[in-house]
Enzyme design. Structure first.
Site, short mmCIF file in Angstrom:
data_model
loop_
_atom_site.label_atom_id
_atom_site.label_comp_id
_atom_site.label_asym_id
_atom_site.label_seq_id
_atom_site.Cartn_x
_atom_site.Cartn_y
_atom_site.Cartn_z
N GLY A 279 64.25 46.94 18.23
CA GLY A 279 64.69 45.91 19.16
C GLY A 279 66.19 45.69 19.27
N CYS A 395 70.65 58.94 17.64
CA CYS A 395 71.63 58.76 16.55
C CYS A 395 71.73 60.08 15.78
CB CYS A 395 71.25 57.60 15.65
SG CYS A 395 69.55 57.60 15.06
#
Length: 457
Positions: A279, A395
């Site tokens: 989130g 990432c």
């Protein structure tokens, strides 16, 4: 790396407690691939520790995991048996003791040894306690004469030992970036010791949160790459911090905070976060809109979907609409103007902060992940309205998960074009293709990749 401890009698008791918890976490990571950050957060919530002990515990766990490659190499030189053949608890008590002896010069070597022997005795037997005692005393007597392998000739094995990274990662990076840049990336990963937080713009201004943190004795300053973010040095544990509980901030890397800028959220654009858990970016999108319009959040895992809801509740955001489902088969009938595809990835860009990950990752997973990433992009493309924007991010900076995924997508989806990220973020973090590419050594952030793609027909 040095730490200072005060209060002789009280110090011994507290350090023993912190060491025992650290050994438990290291053993769990080693034996069942547990996540150290989650375990640390859990212990920090349920165990009463002083601020100093919380810092010591965190330092011991992260430091021992970060330097595990070099520590294991050193231990192999003073052990008369294979480290891997020892019981998990004893193996990690040895690592913990060796890390203190090699890297924490303000902890007396006698204390590091004696406390390690006590830990060995607690869950071992007199024989294993004797082994720990003998090995660590041997290490103490020889540590100043250790001859580490030279990296000058570019031997990847030597770099792996000295900078404590798996060889397979280094071989990839040396081929792509060269030896010098690879060493800088390793150094950045081994120095990643600050926490970065994103102020909740709906509840607090960055300067006021910085002042509030400083009043609590916490060193805080504006971000280097993104001034709206805050870098915190020293001891700040969100698990026990009232500012976090009050929804004033979200832990988020500075580089990661730039990803949502590429979506250029504005006007009445409809928003979808295709892989929303836990989130961080979904709540960032809601904050960017002043919580004024729905942010649809799709997440395949129920536990992570619950994390998104909890993050929205904590931050006071009412615009988050969480749906549980697979992003490859998104259950939406309508199209969206903006879609974020923050895809599952190897995470090789964040092994500085998540030190245990560098020992868990496997090179073979890259191909499997790139296939999943391509499928998610394909799914998102079908949900994107004409003229709409989608941002793909990971990432990681590995080619299989970044430029190769995007190239493959564009070859099979002729109606989509890359729009340069330089219109939204600093040009120095944008590569020749127009994508945002950040390596860990540049600004001390995570390594990551993000690209903005528009549907043109």
């Amino acid at each position: 790396m040095a730490r200072r401890h005060t209060g002789r009698r009280r110090k011994t008791t507290r350090e023993t407690s912190a060491r025992e918890i650290a050994a438990s976490i290291l053993s769990a990571v080693d034996s069942r691939s547990a996540f150290s950050d989650r375990l640390l957060s859990s212990y920090l919530k349920k165990v009463e520790l002083s601020s100093e002990d919380r810092g010591l515990l965190t330092y011991l766990v992260k430091g021992t995991l970060r330097w595990r490659g070099r520590v294991d190499w050193v231990l192999s030189g003073v052990l008369k048996t294979e480290l891997a053949e020892l019981p998990t608890w004893i193996r990690n008590v040895l690592r913990l003791g060796a890390f203190q002896i090699l890297f924490m010069d303000r902890i007396p070597v006698s204390a590091a040894t004696d406390e390690s022997v006590k830990l060995a005795r607690k869950r071992g037997h007199p024989g294993t306690a004797g082994l720990v005692n003998a090995v660590l005393r041997r290490l103490v007597s020889t540590k100043d004469a250790i001859e580490y392998p030279s990296v000058e000739k570019g031997d990847v094995g030597a770099v792996s030992i000295l900078y404590s990274h798996p060889e397979w990662m280094l071989e990839r990076w040396v081929r792509r970036f060269g030896l010098e840049r690879t060493i800088k990336i390793c150094e950045a990963n081994n120095l990643s010791d600050h926490l970065c937080i994103r102020p909740n713009r709906i509840r607090v201004e960055p300067v006021k949160l910085i002042a509030r943190l400083r009043e609590s004795g916490i060193a805080a300053e504006a971000g280097v790459l993104d001034p709206s973010m805050i870098r915190v040095r020293g001891e700040l544990s969100p698990a026990t911090d009232s500012n976090f509980r009050d929804g004033l901030y979200t832990p988020q890397d500075e580089g990661e905070s730039l990803v949502c800028r590429l979506l250029s959220v504005e006007g009445d654009a409809t928003l979808l976060d295709l892989c929303a858990g836990p989130g961080g970016k979904a709540t960032q999108l809601a904050e960017m809109t002043d919580d004024a319009k729905p942010v649809y959040c799709l997440e395949i895992h129920h536990s992570r979907a619950a994390q998104v809801r909890e993050a929205a509740r904590r931050l006071g955001l009412g615009s988050i609409e969480v749906v549980t489902g697979d992003g490859r088969h998104a259950p939406f009938g309508a199209r969206f103007d903006r879609i974020l595809v923050d895809a599952p990835c190897s995470g090789l860009g964040v092994i500085g902060k998540r030190a245990d990950a560098r020992w868990r990752k496997k090179e073979a997973s890259l191909a499997m992940l790139s296939q999943l990433q391509g499928e998610l992009l394909d799914s998102a493309s079908k949900l994107l309205d004409d003229g709409g924007i989608m941002v793909y991010s990971v990432c990681s900076f590995e080619l299989e998960e970044t430029s190769e995924v995007v190239s493959s997508f564009l070859k099979s989806h002729r109606g989509f074009e890359i729009e340069p990220a330089s219109s939204f973020v600093g040009g120095d973090v944008v590569d020749e293709s127009g994508a945002m590419l950040i390596l860990p050594d540049r600004y001390g952030t995570d390594g990551l990749f993000a690209v903005r793609v528009r549907r043109v027909r």
